[in-house]
Design a protein around this motif. Structure first.
Motif, PDB file in Angstrom:
ATOM      1  N   UNK A 198     -77.800 -46.028  10.888  1.00 54.76           N
ATOM      2  CA  UNK A 198     -78.069 -45.052   9.822  1.00 54.76           C
ATOM      3  C   UNK A 198     -78.811 -43.851  10.370  1.00 54.76           C
ATOM      4  N   UNK A 199     -79.758 -44.094  11.280  1.00 49.53           N
ATOM      5  CA  UNK A 199     -80.531 -42.997  11.857  1.00 49.53           C
ATOM      6  C   UNK A 199     -79.646 -42.078  12.689  1.00 49.53           C
ATOM      7  N   UNK A 200     -78.817 -42.675  13.546  1.00 53.54           N
ATOM      8  CA  UNK A 200     -77.950 -41.865  14.409  1.00 53.54           C
ATOM      9  C   UNK A 200     -76.889 -41.139  13.584  1.00 53.54           C
ATOM     10  N   UNK A 201     -76.269 -41.842  12.646  1.00 54.27           N
ATOM     11  CA  UNK A 201     -75.262 -41.206  11.808  1.00 54.27           C
ATOM     12  C   UNK A 201     -75.833 -40.057  11.000  1.00 54.27           C
ATOM     13  N   UNK A 202     -77.020 -40.276  10.412  1.00 52.53           N
ATOM     14  CA  UNK A 202     -77.656 -39.217   9.640  1.00 52.53           C
ATOM     15  C   UNK A 202     -78.040 -38.033  10.499  1.00 52.53           C
ATOM     16  N   UNK A 203     -78.552 -38.309  11.696  1.00 51.94           N
ATOM     17  CA  UNK A 203     -78.957 -37.237  12.604  1.00 51.94           C
ATOM     18  C   UNK A 203     -77.763 -36.378  13.006  1.00 51.94           C
ATOM     19  N   UNK A 204     -76.663 -37.010  13.385  1.00 53.70           N
ATOM     20  CA  UNK A 204     -75.468 -36.255  13.781  1.00 53.70           C
ATOM     21  C   UNK A 204     -74.932 -35.442  12.607  1.00 53.70           C
TER      22      UNK A 204
END
Length: 298
Positions: free
Chosen positions: A248-254
């Motif tokens: 979730x963190x990586x997807x949201x950041x991208x």
């Protein structure tokens, strides 16, 4: 940009945006509602309508009105409002209200709305999950939290970075960024996480705000070290702290970086098309991930 009658020509940046009249090296798309001089976020002072520069506030009552010929806009083209944190306040309030519902109703409520791929849920007595057609879980999970510490950290982050970012983008663009980032985080979690593992929290959307904030600070030539350091700390925590949905963190950041870049770099003549087109692009990517994972699970 239109100039107030008799005002001096403002310095122009490499992108064509004017520089703040007090900080010429800082490009900005925001103008004082009284004198119409460009002002950066540091110089913006909230007024009854929009923002005013320090000189106008000192020289008058601070209650001037917007000239009819010029509608002040944010750097992203959004409308300047009297309460630049309204959407942030609503999001924080919604998260807190739903957390109170979780505490009151218990696991039965949380199990109905958290992010779940596909699993039998004893509390509900049935097989649940996104793979069962419950796509709403991709959205509702963004507003649920697992503990007081969880929601406290997320809401503090949302309040700290959400307000300034909303003021810089405008309400509609800020909300679009928040939702696109959160959905990107939910979709990547659904794609990569074990289907029986529930996930919940606003972290995906908040990481998207971090990414967009970094893009905005770079655009305004601000010192990026504080936000980069904070983002790095959060990524380290994501990597090594147990029970954190790093997807979730990586997807949201991208997602936040993609939408944030479009928000602050889109050329003025095609601004809305590119900005909301980037949101649509992130949404399409999320839908593709969901369709692929659903095909694997059914």
């Amino acid at each position: 940009m239109d100039q107030a009658p008799g005002s001096p020509q403002e310095p122009q940046g490499a992108s064509g945006l004017p520089g703040c009249y007090r900080h010429p090296d800082r490009e900005t798309g925001i103008t004082c509602t009284r004198c119409e001089r460009p002002i950066c976020p540091e110089c913006m002072i909230s007024a009854s309508v929009g923002f005013q520069c320090p000189d106008c506030v000192r020289g008058g009552s601070g209650t001037g009105h917007t000239p009819a010929a010029t509608q002040p806009r944010t750097i992203a083209g959004g409308t300047i409002t009297s309460d630049p944190r309204l959407v942030t306040k609503i999001l924080v309030g919604l998260n807190l209200a739903l957390f109170l519902v979780q505490l009151t109703v218990g696991d039965r409520f949380t199990d109905q709305y958290d992010l779940l791929g596909r699993a039998f849920v004893p509390e509900l007595g049935s097989v649940e999950g996104v793979a069962e057609g419950q796509w709403y879980r991709l959205v509702t999970a963004m507003f649920l939290h697992s503990s007081i510490m969880h929601i406290a950290l997320n809401m503090l982050s949302l309040w700290w970075i959400g307000g300034p970012l909303e003021a810089a983008l405008g309400r509609a663009r800020f909300l679009a960024l928040y939702m696109a980032s959160g959905l990107a985080g939910s979709a990547l979690t659904y794609l990569l996480e074990e289907p029986y593992q529930p996930s919940l929290g606003a972290s995906g959307a908040i990481f998207g705000l971090f990414g967009a904030t970094a893009i905005l600070m770079r655009r305004l030539n601000y010192d990026m070290r504080p936000v980069i350091a904070l983002l790095a700390i959060n990524l380290v925590i994501t990597a090594f702290w147990p029970n954190i949905a790093w997807q979730a963190h990586i997807g949201g950041l991208v997602g936040g970086v993609i939408v944030g870049y479009a928000m602050v770099h889109a050329p003025r003549e095609r601004r809305s098309l590119i900005q909301y087109g980037s949101c649509a692009l992130v949404l399409v990517a999320a839908v593709v991930m969901v369709v692929i994972r659903t095909g694997q699970l059914t």
